[in-house]
Design an enzyme around this catalytic site. Structure first.
Site, PDB file in Angstrom:
ATOM      1  N   GLU A 127      41.594  45.094  53.575  1.00  0.00           N
ATOM      2  CA  GLU A 127      41.738  45.810  52.306  1.00  0.00           C
ATOM      3  C   GLU A 127      43.101  46.512  52.267  1.00  0.00           C
ATOM      4  O   GLU A 127      43.470  47.201  53.211  1.00  0.00           O
ATOM      5  CB  GLU A 127      40.614  46.835  52.153  1.00  0.00           C
ATOM      6  CG  GLU A 127      40.738  47.790  50.981  1.00  0.00           C
ATOM      7  CD  GLU A 127      40.924  47.118  49.641  1.00  0.00           C
ATOM      8  OE1 GLU A 127      40.192  46.151  49.339  1.00  0.00           O
ATOM      9  OE2 GLU A 127      41.816  47.545  48.889  1.00  0.00           O
ATOM     10  N   ASP A 154      47.886  44.412  53.730  1.00  0.00           N
ATOM     11  CA  ASP A 154      47.996  43.330  52.754  1.00  0.00           C
ATOM     12  C   ASP A 154      47.347  42.087  53.343  1.00  0.00           C
ATOM     13  O   ASP A 154      47.504  41.790  54.533  1.00  0.00           O
ATOM     14  CB  ASP A 154      49.473  43.072  52.445  1.00  0.00           C
ATOM     15  CG  ASP A 154      49.668  41.869  51.563  1.00  0.00           C
ATOM     16  OD1 ASP A 154      49.913  40.761  52.107  1.00  0.00           O
ATOM     17  OD2 ASP A 154      49.551  42.006  50.336  1.00  0.00           O
ATOM     18  N   ASP A 175      38.667  37.330  47.954  1.00  0.00           N
ATOM     19  CA  ASP A 175      38.279  38.054  46.736  1.00  0.00           C
ATOM     20  C   ASP A 175      39.249  39.213  46.524  1.00  0.00           C
ATOM     21  O   ASP A 175      38.849  40.361  46.347  1.00  0.00           O
ATOM     22  CB  ASP A 175      36.842  38.562  46.859  1.00  0.00           C
ATOM     23  CG  ASP A 175      36.346  39.220  45.577  1.00  0.00           C
ATOM     24  OD1 ASP A 175      36.766  38.786  44.484  1.00  0.00           O
ATOM     25  OD2 ASP A 175      35.552  40.175  45.664  1.00  0.00           O
TER      26      ASP A 175
END
Length: 580
Positions: A127, A154, A175
């Site tokens: 995340e 990242d 996602d």
């Protein structure tokens, strides 16, 4: 048969809302705080994250009002976003994984769900935003453990590091979204090549994209270039596409269905029909041959290349009407920015706007209606639906602008038949005339009268609603399209409640609209609504209307401040907005 695709979406479909002004206090004069309450603001180096509540739903929202993750407070096992169900349906393509990598945390729904489906697997989540992790832990029940680790990085950087360390995975879930779409550097052939290299020999990547993206063709050719043939799941009407790819995903039907059986009992807990989705996977190359996305060929540049042209302009006494067309859509506009009505060129049954789908929840409340009044024609979507669902019903349509009728007939497939009358008249003038002439009462009145931005003021007042009430049968129903983002939100509520004794509202994800259902008789109980919905599921699915979702979403009006003034002919919406 090609899947329906390429709706012009430059945002996350199914999640864009026009629901609240960020920073609005609990005493906002617009009443938006009543509709969606901000319960927490988390600062980050990238954006402010807002934790909001609306009735039974708690969500994380970005600064531009895009919902990132949501959950139902009183139904923890109910999945909010459809794409998560589709990701679960893709799991049987992978061997039971020992190592899982998820790029993008959100509220933590996907990692928590996979942790339950695969309790022995090691799950790593990447995340970018540490604030997102904090919010997921504090408000959405996400926890880390020995088998559930989160790396703040990242996604592209994290995968390069994994390559250097020689790490491999059985299952990778992509996602990762910013406010608008997938970050451009995570769409290219170089990035997908890195994903391919961290997969085990029979590893699988499951990627969430959109069937309506302007990048559909480019994404497809890029995945094909890197992985060869891949599988897609894009149920018609969902707006989502799940891509399943890998170095060797040619699982036999027997193997895949065996894994379906393994996870189905857990998936049912989350109301995911895993077996039902399997027949929807396909390998059809339903894209055009375009340039492969590369690090030196930015997807961002492609999004600005509009492929839409004006095919007709219609002059009228009131405004100029534009008909615009792209590969997939034809739309009616009152300016070069808005869309008043749209049809899919390859499927005239498919309803484009969610607010229209929501209006047809009236079918849960009125049995076998025989007489309809539609106020506001637009491109004719609502009357066409009435004609197709209730072919024997009498339909009266009131439209102010004769040019609108010309455009609806010439460009949007609207037809006047023996059961249909079109009256060219102001909606308020029609109601007064109809009452004076003793027109036969209606079972359903569908009120969808908008100019470019708002409902005409004289069609929002207590007097006008009283006229419509008199035009209804005793068991009749008024269905009105209003806006969640209107400065008149509370005043509208108070005004409708001053005229009708029984009122419900429907406002679903992504719509930005509020549909008001008003009548003189009581509403059916929830159990009756569910039963009626099940009778209508198959028929309404033809139009991509998920009628079975609406019983749970049909709720009483949100409360409004005691000092809210009722809209009248002497106290118009213009006065209200002026005071605000």
């Amino acid at each position: 048969m090609k899947y329906l695709k390429r709706v012009k979406l430059l945002w996350r479909p199914s999640v864009l809302l026009f629901l609240f002004v960020l920073g609005a206090s609990s005493q906002s004069s617009t009443g938006k705080d009543v509709q969606r309450k901000i319960i927490h603001v988390e600062k980050s180096v990238y954006r402010d994250l807002y934790v909001t509540e609306l009735e039974r739903r708690q969500c994380i929202a970005f600064q531009i009002s895009i919902l990132e993750s949501c959950r139902y407070l009183d139904e923890p096992n109910r999945i909010y976003f459809e794409y998560i169900r589709l990701i679960v349906a893709a799991l049987p393509w992978a061997l039971p994984p020992q190592n899982i990598l998820i790029v993008g945390l959100g509220g933590g729904t996907i990692p928590m769900l996979l942790g339950e489906v695969y309790p022995d697997a090691m799950i790593e989540v990447v995340e970018l935003d540490a604030a997102m992790l904090k919010v997921a832990k504090s408000y959405f029940g996400f926890t880390t453990s020995e088998r559930m680790q989160v790396t703040i990085s990242d996604g592209r950087v994290a995968i390069k590091r994994a390559l250097r360390k020689g790490k491999t995975y059985d299952l990778v879930i992509l996602d990762a979204f910013d406010e608008s779409y997938i970050p451009p550097h995570m769409l290219t052939k170089e990035f997908l090549g890195e994903i391919k290299n961290i997969l085990k020999p029979k590893g699988v990547v499951v990627s969430h994209t959109f069937s309506g993206s302007d990048l559909y063709d480019y994404e497809s050719v890029t995945y094909e270039h890197v992985f060869g043939a891949f599988w897609s799941l894009a149920p018609q009407g969902s707006g989502n596409r799940i891509i399943v790819a890998g170095q060797n995903i040619s699982a036999s039907e027997t193997e895949r269905w065996g894994r379906v059986d393994t996870i189905s009992h857990l998936a049912k807990k989350y109301n995911v029909d895993v077996s039902g989705f399997q027949s929807m996977f396909n390998q059809e190359a339903d894209w055009e041959d375009v340039r492969i996305l590369e690090d030196g060929f930015s997807p961002t540049a492609l999004l600005s290349q509009k492929k839409e042209s004006i095919i007709h302009r219609e002059k009228s006494l009131y405004r100029e009407i534009f008909v615009r067309e792209s590969k997939l859509l034809r739309c009616l506009s009152l300016s070069l920015e808005d869309r008043q009505s749209c049809v899919y060129l390859n499927n005239d049954d498919r309803v484009f706007f969610d607010y229209i789908k929501m209006m047809f929840a009236f079918a849960l409340l009125v049995n076998d209606p025989e007489r309809f009044l539609v106020i506001g024609l637009g491109g004719g979507t609502i009357p066409k639906l009435v004609q197709r669902l209730y072919p024997n019903a009498k339909l009266t349509i009131v439209e102010l602008d004769p040019a609108m009728l010309n455009v609806a007939q010439d460009y949007f497939g609207f037809k006047v038949n023996q059961n249909t009358d079109v009256v060219i008249k102001d909606g308020r003038v029609f109601s007064k005339t109809a009452l004076r002439e003793g027109v036969e009462a209606f079972d359903v009145i569908l009120l969808d009268a908008f100019d470019i931005n708002e409902i005409p003021p004289h069609m929002t007042t207590q007097e006008y609603l009283s006229e419509l009430r008199q035009l209804l049968k005793p068991e009749g129903l008024l269905v009105a399209h209003t806006s969640l983002d209107s400065g008149l939100f509370n005043a509208e509520s108070a005004t409708y409640a001053s005229v009708f004794p029984f009122i419900k509202q429907l406002s679903t994800r992504k719509s930005g609209s509020r549909i008001i259902f008003a009548r003189e008789s009581v509403f059916p109980k929830r159990r009756e609504l569910d039963q009626q919905a099940q009778k209508l599921v198959r028929e309404f699915a033809r139009f991509y209307i998920a009628i079975e979702d609406y019983p749970a979403e049909l709720v009483p009006l949100s409360p409004w401040p005691d000092a809210t003034r009722i809209l009248t002919d002497d106290y118009s919406p213009v006065n209200v907005l002026h005071h605000q």
